[in-house]
Design a protein around this motif. Structure first.
Motif, PDB file in Angstrom:
ATOM      1  N   ASN A 144       0.842  -1.199   0.000  1.00  0.00           N
ATOM      2  CA  ASN A 144       0.000   0.000   0.000  1.00  0.00           C
ATOM      3  C   ASN A 144       0.877   1.249   0.000  1.00  0.00           C
ATOM      4  N   PRO A 145       0.829   2.067  -1.027  1.00  0.00           N
ATOM      5  CA  PRO A 145       1.692   3.252  -1.109  1.00  0.00           C
ATOM      6  C   PRO A 145       1.219   4.426  -0.252  1.00  0.00           C
ATOM      7  N   ASP A 146       0.052   4.291   0.389  1.00  0.00           N
ATOM      8  CA  ASP A 146      -0.513   5.409   1.143  1.00  0.00           C
ATOM      9  C   ASP A 146       0.114   5.583   2.523  1.00  0.00           C
ATOM     10  N   TYR A 147       0.772   4.558   3.035  1.00  0.00           N
ATOM     11  CA  TYR A 147       1.287   4.613   4.402  1.00  0.00           C
ATOM     12  C   TYR A 147       2.774   4.275   4.447  1.00  0.00           C
ATOM     13  N   ILE A 148       3.460   4.861   5.440  1.00  0.00           N
ATOM     14  CA  ILE A 148       4.894   4.561   5.632  1.00  0.00           C
ATOM     15  C   ILE A 148       5.127   3.676   6.856  1.00  0.00           C
ATOM     16  N   GLY A 149       4.061   3.392   7.615  1.00  0.00           N
ATOM     17  CA  GLY A 149       4.220   2.556   8.793  1.00  0.00           C
ATOM     18  C   GLY A 149       2.896   2.047   9.312  1.00  0.00           C
ATOM     19  N   TYR A 150       2.978   0.986  10.115  1.00  0.00           N
ATOM     20  CA  TYR A 150       1.770   0.365  10.672  1.00  0.00           C
ATOM     21  C   TYR A 150       1.968   0.024  12.146  1.00  0.00           C
ATOM     22  N   TYR A 151       0.923   0.271  12.920  1.00  0.00           N
ATOM     23  CA  TYR A 151       0.895  -0.106  14.325  1.00  0.00           C
ATOM     24  C   TYR A 151       0.296  -1.504  14.452  1.00  0.00           C
ATOM     25  N   VAL A 152       0.847  -2.269  15.396  1.00  0.00           N
ATOM     26  CA  VAL A 152       0.383  -3.629  15.637  1.00  0.00           C
ATOM     27  C   VAL A 152       0.079  -3.776  17.129  1.00  0.00           C
ATOM     28  N   ALA A 153      -1.014  -4.423  17.477  1.00  0.00           N
ATOM     29  CA  ALA A 153      -1.410  -4.595  18.868  1.00  0.00           C
ATOM     30  C   ALA A 153      -0.750  -5.832  19.470  1.00  0.00           C
ATOM     31  N   GLU A 154      -0.371  -5.719  20.733  1.00  0.00           N
ATOM     32  CA  GLU A 154       0.226  -6.846  21.446  1.00  0.00           C
ATOM     33  C   GLU A 154      -0.835  -7.572  22.268  1.00  0.00           C
ATOM     34  N   ARG A 155      -0.601  -8.855  22.480  1.00  0.00           N
ATOM     35  CA  ARG A 155      -1.408  -9.652  23.416  1.00  0.00           C
ATOM     36  C   ARG A 155      -0.479 -10.033  24.565  1.00  0.00           C
ATOM     37  N   VAL A 156      -0.630  -9.372  25.695  1.00  0.00           N
ATOM     38  CA  VAL A 156       0.236  -9.623  26.843  1.00  0.00           C
ATOM     39  C   VAL A 156      -0.058 -10.993  27.426  1.00  0.00           C
ATOM     40  N   MET A 157       0.970 -11.831  27.468  1.00  0.00           N
ATOM     41  CA  MET A 157       0.847 -13.178  28.041  1.00  0.00           C
ATOM     42  C   MET A 157       1.534 -13.189  29.405  1.00  0.00           C
ATOM     43  N   PHE A 158       0.777 -13.512  30.453  1.00  0.00           N
ATOM     44  CA  PHE A 158       1.295 -13.454  31.815  1.00  0.00           C
ATOM     45  C   PHE A 158       0.709 -14.605  32.620  1.00  0.00           C
ATOM     46  N   MET A 159       1.556 -15.361  33.310  1.00  0.00           N
ATOM     47  CA  MET A 159       1.116 -16.520  34.080  1.00  0.00           C
ATOM     48  C   MET A 159       0.306 -17.475  33.198  1.00  0.00           C
ATOM     49  N   ASN A 160       0.816 -17.705  31.995  1.00  0.00           N
ATOM     50  CA  ASN A 160       0.215 -18.644  31.036  1.00  0.00           C
ATOM     51  C   ASN A 160      -1.191 -18.239  30.589  1.00  0.00           C
ATOM     52  N   LEU A 208       4.252   0.805  17.034  1.00  0.00           N
ATOM     53  CA  LEU A 208       4.674   0.906  15.637  1.00  0.00           C
ATOM     54  C   LEU A 208       5.764  -0.138  15.394  1.00  0.00           C
ATOM     55  N   ARG A 209       5.482  -1.127  14.574  1.00  0.00           N
ATOM     56  CA  ARG A 209       6.420  -2.217  14.344  1.00  0.00           C
ATOM     57  C   ARG A 209       6.833  -2.364  12.879  1.00  0.00           C
ATOM     58  N   LEU A 210       5.935  -2.120  11.968  1.00  0.00           N
ATOM     59  CA  LEU A 210       6.231  -2.283  10.541  1.00  0.00           C
ATOM     60  C   LEU A 210       6.300  -0.905   9.895  1.00  0.00           C
ATOM     61  N   PHE A 211       7.414  -0.616   9.204  1.00  0.00           N
ATOM     62  CA  PHE A 211       7.531   0.700   8.577  1.00  0.00           C
ATOM     63  C   PHE A 211       8.556   0.683   7.455  1.00  0.00           C
ATOM     64  N   ARG A 212       8.470   1.715   6.637  1.00  0.00           N
ATOM     65  CA  ARG A 212       9.391   1.884   5.519  1.00  0.00           C
ATOM     66  C   ARG A 212      10.716   2.430   6.056  1.00  0.00           C
ATOM     67  N   HIS A 213      11.808   1.763   5.753  1.00  0.00           N
ATOM     68  CA  HIS A 213      13.116   2.170   6.260  1.00  0.00           C
ATOM     69  C   HIS A 213      13.453   3.588   5.789  1.00  0.00           C
ATOM     70  N   CYS A 244       7.386   9.836  12.915  1.00  0.00           N
ATOM     71  CA  CYS A 244       7.086   9.309  11.581  1.00  0.00           C
ATOM     72  C   CYS A 244       7.038  10.420  10.538  1.00  0.00           C
ATOM     73  N   ASN A 245       7.678  10.172   9.430  1.00  0.00           N
ATOM     74  CA  ASN A 245       7.659  11.107   8.309  1.00  0.00           C
ATOM     75  C   ASN A 245       6.685  10.593   7.252  1.00  0.00           C
ATOM     76  N   GLY A 246       5.394  10.676   7.579  1.00  0.00           N
ATOM     77  CA  GLY A 246       4.374  10.184   6.671  1.00  0.00           C
ATOM     78  C   GLY A 246       3.186   9.621   7.428  1.00  0.00           C
ATOM     79  N   ALA A 247       2.176   9.206   6.684  1.00  0.00           N
ATOM     80  CA  ALA A 247       0.936   8.686   7.268  1.00  0.00           C
ATOM     81  C   ALA A 247       1.117   7.241   7.739  1.00  0.00           C
ATOM     82  N   THR A 248       0.431   6.894   8.819  1.00  0.00           N
ATOM     83  CA  THR A 248       0.492   5.536   9.367  1.00  0.00           C
ATOM     84  C   THR A 248      -0.908   4.957   9.489  1.00  0.00           C
ATOM     85  N   SER A 249      -0.969   3.633   9.674  1.00  0.00           N
ATOM     86  CA  SER A 249      -2.254   2.957   9.825  1.00  0.00           C
ATOM     87  C   SER A 249      -2.100   1.817  10.824  1.00  0.00           C
TER      88      SER A 249
END
Length: 291
Positions: A99-115, A129-134, A150-155
């Motif tokens: 997708n050329p519209d974004y330079i980066g993407y945020y990803v949600a974590e699932r906290v795992m604690f005590m199994n 923010l984990r995935l982005f254009r270098h 960030c130098n650009g739009a993110t999603s």
């Protein structure tokens, strides 16, 4: 395809599983903060590139990594050793890079604690923010961690990743957060003296990230912060629905807030050189103690 950076420090228990979860990529880069255990020995068993760099802070480590180690691909993903990259998330990342519209993407974590997945008391979904254009993203320090610029739009991506926050035991978790609380106390003093609350972002923020950051700035100014945080997490967010693990998680987070307040008081009334000068040694996992 995209490159994957993996940040490590004394991660011999996690590094193998972390690398194996990322093997769908043909360019995996391990950036180690001079571990003293078998992290590098284990990492070198895999077809990955391995680099060492002394740790200064989270923001500086990421900046050095992005500036000094060129990835094979235009897009990069930052993965920490106690996290895993699922096949579903990898596939969505591949699609997102088209997708050329974004330079980066945020990803949600699932906290795992005590199994258990701590779904309610962790403000899920909490995005990083984990995935982005270098070359389009860099990092600055904030408290014990970092914030992206960030130098650009993110999603945002729909898939999530598991974060095993207590995979090395409760003692390691407590030890780590004892050190984190030092940087958080320094940042608390800085925000109280020079920062402010972005009320517009708190109520009308465009994303969960903006609202959460404004909420944190507000929380620094609340009285009885440890009790407020426990009440907020356990009752308002629904931590009581996370069972025994949820109670433990909320209690530990309240203790963490109390530790920060104690260190703020110490810095004001009993100044110690190692606390007056911010020499951040907080690691992705377990740094060297400054206390």
């Amino acid at each position: 395809m995209f490159s994957i950076y993996i940040l490590t420090y004394n991660e011999e228990l996690d590094i193998a599983a972390c690398i194996e979860s990322a093997m769908l990529s043909d360019d995996i880069i391990v950036v180690d903060s001079c571990s003293s255990d078998r992290t590098l020995e284990i990492a070198n068993r895999y077809p990955v590139r391995v680099f060492e760099h002394p740790f200064e802070s989270h923001g500086r480590q990421r900046t050095w990594m992005l500036e000094s180690i060129m990835p094979k691909h235009e897009w990069v993903y930052i993965l920490e050793a106690d996290e895993r990259l699922t096949p579903e998330l990898f596939a969505e990342c591949e699609q997102a890079t088209q997708n050329p519209d974004y330079i980066g993407y945020y990803v949600a974590e699932r906290v795992m604690f005590m199994n258990r997945w701590i779904r309610y008391s962790t403000q899920y979904p909490r995005y990083q923010l984990r995935l982005f254009r270098h070359g389009k993203v860099w990092f600055t320090d904030y408290g014990h961690t970092e914030r992206e610029v960030c130098n650009g739009a993110t999603s945002f991506l729909k898939e999530t990743y598991p974060h095993y926050t207590c995979g090395k035991g409760l003692s390691r978790w407590i030890e780590k957060h004892n050190r984190y609380s030092t940087d958080e106390a320094i940042e608390t003093l800085h925000q109280l003296e020079q920062g402010d609350v972005k009320w517009r972002d708190l109520f009308f923020g465009k994303s969960e990230v903006e609202k959460r950051r404004a909420l944190k700035d507000l929380s620094l100014r609340l009285p009885a912060r440890p009790l407020v945080r426990f009440f907020y997490m356990y009752f308002l967010l629904g931590g009581c629905l996370d069972g025994r693990a949820g109670l433990a998680w909320c209690t530990l987070q309240a203790f963490y807030e109390y530790l920060i307040l104690l260190k703020v008081w110490e810095m004001k009334h009993m100044p110690v050189p190692s606390l007056e000068t911010k020499v951040s040694v907080s690691q992705t996992s377990t740094p060297v103690d400054v206390l």
